[in-house]
Design a protein around this motif. Structure first.
Motif, PDB file in Angstrom:
ATOM      1  N   VAL A  53      23.117 -16.774  15.389  1.00  0.00           N
ATOM      2  CA  VAL A  53      22.717 -16.476  16.662  1.00  0.00           C
ATOM      3  C   VAL A  53      24.643 -15.828  17.537  1.00  0.00           C
ATOM      4  CG1 VAL A  53      23.118 -18.576  18.611  1.00  0.00           C
ATOM      5  CG2 VAL A  53      21.289 -19.070  17.024  1.00  0.00           C
ATOM      6  N   SER A  54      24.721 -14.736  16.948  1.00  0.00           N
ATOM      7  CA  SER A  54      25.779 -14.142  16.806  1.00  0.00           C
ATOM      8  C   SER A  54      25.513 -12.802  17.898  1.00  0.00           C
ATOM      9  CB  SER A  54      25.899 -13.471  15.727  1.00  0.00           C
ATOM     10  OG  SER A  54      25.428 -12.413  15.509  1.00  0.00           O
ATOM     11  N   LEU A  55      27.113 -12.330  18.016  1.00  0.00           N
ATOM     12  CA  LEU A  55      27.530 -11.646  19.253  1.00  0.00           C
ATOM     13  C   LEU A  55      26.436 -10.064  18.527  1.00  0.00           C
ATOM     14  CD1 LEU A  55      28.220 -10.532  22.005  1.00  0.00           C
ATOM     15  CD2 LEU A  55      30.256  -9.808  20.747  1.00  0.00           C
ATOM     16  N   SER A  56      26.523 -10.233  17.685  1.00  0.00           N
ATOM     17  CA  SER A  56      26.489  -9.222  16.897  1.00  0.00           C
ATOM     18  C   SER A  56      24.732  -8.894  17.184  1.00  0.00           C
ATOM     19  CB  SER A  56      26.694  -8.572  15.378  1.00  0.00           C
ATOM     20  OG  SER A  56      26.088  -9.255  14.871  1.00  0.00           O
ATOM     21  N   THR A  57      24.174  -9.892  16.671  1.00  0.00           N
ATOM     22  CA  THR A  57      22.378 -10.286  17.322  1.00  0.00           C
ATOM     23  C   THR A  57      22.354  -9.641  18.746  1.00  0.00           C
ATOM     24  OG1 THR A  57      22.209 -11.999  15.185  1.00  0.00           O
ATOM     25  CG2 THR A  57      20.449 -11.978  16.889  1.00  0.00           C
ATOM     26  N   TRP A  58      23.554 -10.052  19.591  1.00  0.00           N
ATOM     27  CA  TRP A  58      22.686 -10.284  21.374  1.00  0.00           C
ATOM     28  C   TRP A  58      22.957  -8.806  20.918  1.00  0.00           C
ATOM     29  CZ3 TRP A  58      21.781 -13.010  25.499  1.00  0.00           C
ATOM     30  CH2 TRP A  58      22.034 -12.225  26.536  1.00  0.00           C
ATOM     31  N   GLN A  59      24.097  -8.147  20.841  1.00  0.00           N
ATOM     32  CA  GLN A  59      23.912  -6.591  20.845  1.00  0.00           C
ATOM     33  C   GLN A  59      23.324  -4.832  19.932  1.00  0.00           C
ATOM     34  OE1 GLN A  59      28.486  -7.110  20.056  1.00  0.00           O
ATOM     35  NE2 GLN A  59      29.179  -6.324  21.918  1.00  0.00           N
ATOM     36  N   GLU A  60      22.783  -5.841  19.066  1.00  0.00           N
ATOM     37  CA  GLU A  60      22.348  -5.216  17.894  1.00  0.00           C
ATOM     38  C   GLU A  60      20.616  -5.076  17.807  1.00  0.00           C
ATOM     39  OE1 GLU A  60      24.991  -4.791  14.518  1.00  0.00           O
ATOM     40  OE2 GLU A  60      26.768  -4.612  15.419  1.00  0.00           O
ATOM     41  N   VAL A  61      20.676  -6.516  18.151  1.00  0.00           N
ATOM     42  CA  VAL A  61      18.868  -6.896  17.532  1.00  0.00           C
ATOM     43  C   VAL A  61      18.318  -7.162  19.233  1.00  0.00           C
ATOM     44  CG1 VAL A  61      17.239  -8.423  16.380  1.00  0.00           C
ATOM     45  CG2 VAL A  61      19.594  -8.125  14.789  1.00  0.00           C
ATOM     46  N   LEU A  62      18.945  -7.908  19.983  1.00  0.00           N
ATOM     47  CA  LEU A  62      18.017  -8.144  20.834  1.00  0.00           C
ATOM     48  C   LEU A  62      17.376  -6.941  22.182  1.00  0.00           C
ATOM     49  CD1 LEU A  62      19.515 -11.561  22.113  1.00  0.00           C
ATOM     50  CD2 LEU A  62      16.712 -10.880  20.300  1.00  0.00           C
ATOM     51  N   SER A  63      16.176  -6.586  22.632  1.00  0.00           N
ATOM     52  CA  SER A  63      16.241  -4.811  23.552  1.00  0.00           C
ATOM     53  C   SER A  63      17.150  -5.752  24.816  1.00  0.00           C
ATOM     54  CB  SER A  63      14.657  -5.128  23.881  1.00  0.00           C
ATOM     55  OG  SER A  63      14.833  -6.172  24.139  1.00  0.00           O
ATOM     56  N   ASP A  64      16.990  -4.438  25.282  1.00  0.00           N
ATOM     57  CA  ASP A  64      17.259  -4.783  27.031  1.00  0.00           C
ATOM     58  C   ASP A  64      17.040  -5.788  28.072  1.00  0.00           C
ATOM     59  OD1 ASP A  64      19.967  -2.859  26.863  1.00  0.00           O
ATOM     60  OD2 ASP A  64      18.751  -1.070  27.751  1.00  0.00           O
ATOM     61  N   SER A  65      15.637  -5.780  27.813  1.00  0.00           N
ATOM     62  CA  SER A  65      14.845  -6.896  28.319  1.00  0.00           C
ATOM     63  C   SER A  65      14.944  -8.315  27.975  1.00  0.00           C
ATOM     64  CB  SER A  65      13.726  -6.372  28.266  1.00  0.00           C
ATOM     65  OG  SER A  65      12.800  -6.465  27.332  1.00  0.00           O
ATOM     66  N   GLN A  66      14.885  -8.272  26.617  1.00  0.00           N
ATOM     67  CA  GLN A  66      15.060  -9.549  26.239  1.00  0.00           C
ATOM     68  C   GLN A  66      16.650 -10.216  26.076  1.00  0.00           C
ATOM     69  OE1 GLN A  66      14.680  -8.736  21.993  1.00  0.00           O
ATOM     70  NE2 GLN A  66      12.707  -9.959  21.700  1.00  0.00           N
ATOM     71  N   ARG A  67      17.701  -9.078  26.208  1.00  0.00           N
ATOM     72  CA  ARG A  67      19.248  -9.675  26.552  1.00  0.00           C
ATOM     73  C   ARG A  67      18.886 -10.237  28.157  1.00  0.00           C
ATOM     74  NH1 ARG A  67      20.763  -5.499  23.554  1.00  0.00           N
ATOM     75  NH2 ARG A  67      20.822  -4.147  24.509  1.00  0.00           N
ATOM     76  N   GLU A  68      17.839  -9.576  29.302  1.00  0.00           N
ATOM     77  CA  GLU A  68      18.142  -9.432  30.638  1.00  0.00           C
ATOM     78  C   GLU A  68      17.465 -11.121  31.007  1.00  0.00           C
ATOM     79  OE1 GLU A  68      16.199  -6.642  32.677  1.00  0.00           O
ATOM     80  OE2 GLU A  68      17.666  -5.096  32.302  1.00  0.00           O
ATOM     81  N   HIS A  69      16.249 -11.372  29.953  1.00  0.00           N
ATOM     82  CA  HIS A  69      15.654 -12.536  30.184  1.00  0.00           C
ATOM     83  C   HIS A  69      16.440 -13.168  29.901  1.00  0.00           C
ATOM     84  CE1 HIS A  69      12.495 -15.382  30.023  1.00  0.00           C
ATOM     85  NE2 HIS A  69      13.127 -16.023  28.612  1.00  0.00           N
TER      86      HIS A  69
END
Length: 122
Positions: A53-69
């Motif tokens: 659960v990190s900023l790098s996971t947020w930026q590098e692992v999650l897709s745009d749609s997952q981040r938007e969700h």
């Protein structure tokens, strides 16, 4: 949670672990009405939790749609902008205090310290 359903239901590759038998202790959790099994180490070890659960996971692992969700769960501001949301996300992942603590640190502590029946675990 539609955009995250596949992440919550796809089986994990369990490879070998410390006991040499290739099995891990899993805990069943209710996450937004979806039952998921998560590795006990993820829930109880802060180092592992914050590696995942990190900023790098947020930026590098999650897709745009997952981040938007996930962003729909952030607080809404009168002048809600992408810049405000990004600042909030950076503050969240950097451990900043939000009045009564950092929500990620509080969640990890609850995972670690709470018995399954008390925390929404099944």
């Amino acid at each position: 949670m539609d955009s995250l359903d596949h992440m919550l239901t796809d089986p994990l590759e369990l490879g070998p672990c410390g006991d040499g038998h290739g099995t891990r202790i899993m805990e069943d959790c209710l996450l937004g009405g979806t039952r998921v099994s998560l590795p006990e180490d993820l829930l109880e070890d802060p180092e592992i939790f914050f590696d995942v659960v990190s900023l790098s996971t947020w930026q590098e692992v999650l897709s745009d749609s997952q981040r938007e969700h996930l962003q729909q769960f952030l607080p809404q501001f009168p002048e809600d902008s992408a810049e405000q949301r990004n600042e909030l996300i950076l503050a969240l992942f950097s451990g900043e205090n939000f009045r009564f603590g950092n929500p990620l640190h509080i969640a990890q502590k609850l995972f670690r310290d709470t018995e399954p029946a008390e925390s929404g675990f099944v």
